[in-house]
Motif scaffolding. Structure first.
Motif, PDB file in Angstrom:
ATOM      1  N   LEU A 111       7.423 -44.703  11.838  1.00 34.29           N
ATOM      2  CA  LEU A 111       8.281 -44.118  12.867  1.00 34.29           C
ATOM      3  C   LEU A 111       8.321 -44.945  14.151  1.00 34.29           C
ATOM      4  O   LEU A 111       9.274 -44.807  14.940  1.00 34.29           O
ATOM      5  N   ILE A 112       7.313 -45.774  14.387  1.00 39.85           N
ATOM      6  CA  ILE A 112       7.276 -46.598  15.605  1.00 39.85           C
ATOM      7  C   ILE A 112       7.376 -48.085  15.268  1.00 39.85           C
ATOM      8  O   ILE A 112       8.278 -48.787  15.733  1.00 39.85           O
ATOM      9  N   ARG A 113       6.459 -48.570  14.421  1.00 41.10           N
ATOM     10  CA  ARG A 113       6.415 -49.993  14.124  1.00 41.10           C
ATOM     11  C   ARG A 113       7.699 -50.489  13.458  1.00 41.10           C
ATOM     12  O   ARG A 113       8.272 -51.500  13.859  1.00 41.10           O
ATOM     13  N   LEU A 114       8.139 -49.789  12.410  1.00 40.27           N
ATOM     14  CA  LEU A 114       9.306 -50.249  11.657  1.00 40.27           C
ATOM     15  C   LEU A 114      10.567 -50.327  12.519  1.00 40.27           C
ATOM     16  O   LEU A 114      11.239 -51.367  12.528  1.00 40.27           O
ATOM     17  N   PRO A 115      10.916 -49.276  13.269  1.00 40.76           N
ATOM     18  CA  PRO A 115      12.102 -49.393  14.133  1.00 40.76           C
ATOM     19  C   PRO A 115      11.968 -50.494  15.183  1.00 40.76           C
ATOM     20  O   PRO A 115      12.950 -51.188  15.481  1.00 40.76           O
ATOM     21  N   THR A 116      10.747 -50.655  15.721  1.00 36.27           N
ATOM     22  CA  THR A 116      10.537 -51.705  16.722  1.00 36.27           C
ATOM     23  C   THR A 116      10.710 -53.088  16.102  1.00 36.27           C
ATOM     24  O   THR A 116      11.349 -53.974  16.684  1.00 36.27           O
ATOM     25  N   ILE A 117      10.153 -53.274  14.913  1.00 33.56           N
ATOM     26  CA  ILE A 117      10.247 -54.570  14.234  1.00 33.56           C
ATOM     27  C   ILE A 117      11.697 -54.889  13.871  1.00 33.56           C
ATOM     28  O   ILE A 117      12.092 -56.061  13.840  1.00 33.56           O
ATOM     29  N   MET A 118      12.507 -53.861  13.627  1.00 32.96           N
ATOM     30  CA  MET A 118      13.910 -54.087  13.297  1.00 32.96           C
ATOM     31  C   MET A 118      14.689 -54.683  14.475  1.00 32.96           C
ATOM     32  O   MET A 118      15.795 -55.181  14.304  1.00 32.96           O
ATOM     33  N   LEU A 119      14.112 -54.642  15.663  1.00 31.61           N
ATOM     34  CA  LEU A 119      14.730 -55.260  16.836  1.00 31.61           C
ATOM     35  C   LEU A 119      14.324 -56.724  16.986  1.00 31.61           C
ATOM     36  O   LEU A 119      14.758 -57.394  17.925  1.00 31.61           O
ATOM     37  N   PHE A 120      13.488 -57.216  16.064  1.00 36.72           N
ATOM     38  CA  PHE A 120      12.923 -58.552  16.194  1.00 36.72           C
ATOM     39  C   PHE A 120      13.993 -59.642  16.237  1.00 36.72           C
ATOM     40  O   PHE A 120      14.032 -60.450  17.164  1.00 36.72           O
ATOM     41  N   PHE A 121      14.880 -59.676  15.244  1.00 32.50           N
ATOM     42  CA  PHE A 121      15.860 -60.767  15.180  1.00 32.50           C
ATOM     43  C   PHE A 121      16.828 -60.759  16.366  1.00 32.50           C
ATOM     44  O   PHE A 121      17.060 -61.816  16.974  1.00 32.50           O
TER      45      PHE A 121
END
Length: 319
Positions: A111-121
């Motif tokens: 709920l936190i890590r995955l959505p945040t990581i999706m902003l990486f690129f």
């Protein structure tokens, strides 16, 4: 980095980065023949949505490092001969506490890590990080990774110390301190605000490095490969400092400036000391490790006293 502020102004330009489709030809100089490793890397994103693919690759890498590291620790914990390395011998995690830790860990992960990581690129594109080939030489990869470690350690120290201000501690950080004797999975057992803030500080080193690169013109911006490597290092460190065991092969017993499990375990036990993430220098400079050193000195004196009493009893018995 000069284009950062202009990019921020244009929301439309930023949103377009979520729809970028990978094209290997755009990521290499004309006429360059990539190595097998570079071809393999580029093939992951070829004709695919780069935001999604970078997000999935980094998330899977992050989860894999965490669970692989924890599986090793879990195995060690089941070996009776290694129980002497448990730091807080009288403290044990109940099944209920363990499953609560697992639940919170999984919640934060998805709920936190995955959505945040999706902003990486989109962030990589926005901040002009280098995502091209050829990859940097090994020494550059290692130097950039070390720079990211030191930078993150600085920002983590101050963020962590801020979270110990009474109001923020009671409202946010107290969740992480529910366990006075930590174990591996609680590295990610925290309030969503803390998890998000630590995710943001994780790229602080790459931002600073790229700013220096564009300001001086002496070297290229941070490359995505050392950034990914750094994510693996940070993931491992998060688990390592929460193991609750001080095994002799851990880095703190090999590198004096490394914090490690014993150092951070005291933070969970005493709360107000040892805010460092990886290195001890910030605590040393600012005196926030004094309690830890007094505790270690007293512990050593007590151990020596017990050994002396046992020796005297043995001499008396033999006599």
């Amino acid at each position: 980095m000069n284009s950062v502020f202009s990019s921020l102004i244009s929301i439309g330009a930023y949103m377009e980065r979520f729809h970028t489709v990978g094209n290997a030809a755009d990521r290499m100089p004309i006429g360059y023949t990539p190595t097998w490793y570079e071809k393999s890397w580029l093939s992951i994103f070829e004709e695919r949505n780069e935001t999604l693919m970078y997000g999935f690759v980094i998330f899977i890498f992050h989860v894999s490092v965490y669970f692989l590291s924890y599986s090793v620790q879990f195995t060690f914990e089941s070996i009776p001969a290694l129980q002497k390395y448990k730091i807080q011998q009288n403290m044990h995690v109940s099944d209920k506490e363990w499953w609560t830790g697992v639940r919170r860990f999984l919640e934060n992960m998805f709920l936190i890590r995955l959505p945040t990581i999706m902003l990486f690129f989109p962030a990589v594109e926005l901040l002009n990080f280098d995502i091209s080939v050829p990859f940097p030489p090994l020494y550059v990869i290692l130097l950039q990774t070390l720079f990211f470690m030191v930078a993150d350690d600085f920002w983590h120290y101050w963020t962590h110390r801020l979270l110990h201000v009474d109001y923020l501690y009671r409202k946010i950080h107290v969740i992480h301190h529910e366990y006075s004797a930590p174990f591996g999975l609680i590295g990610d057992y925290s309030h969503p605000i803390k998890s998000t803030s630590l995710a943001l500080t994780a790229i602080s080193g790459a931002v600073m490095y790229s700013w220096l690169a564009s300001s001086t013109g002496l070297f290229k911006e941070a490359h995505v490969i050392p950034i990914v490597l750094w994510i693996g290092v940070k993931t491992f460190v998060s688990l390592e400092v929460h193991t609750g065991y001080d095994f002799p092969w851990l880095l703190n017993n090999l590198i004096p400036i490394w914090a490690g499990a014993d150092y951070h375990d005291y933070h969970h036990m005493a709360y107000g000391n040892n805010f460092a993430s990886m290195f001890r220098h910030m605590d040393f400079i600012l005196g926030t490790d004094n309690g830890y050193h007094k505790f270690k000195k007293l512990k050593k004196m007590n151990q020596e006293k017990v050994l002396k009493e046992r020796k005297d009893q043995k001499v008396k018995k033999d006599g």
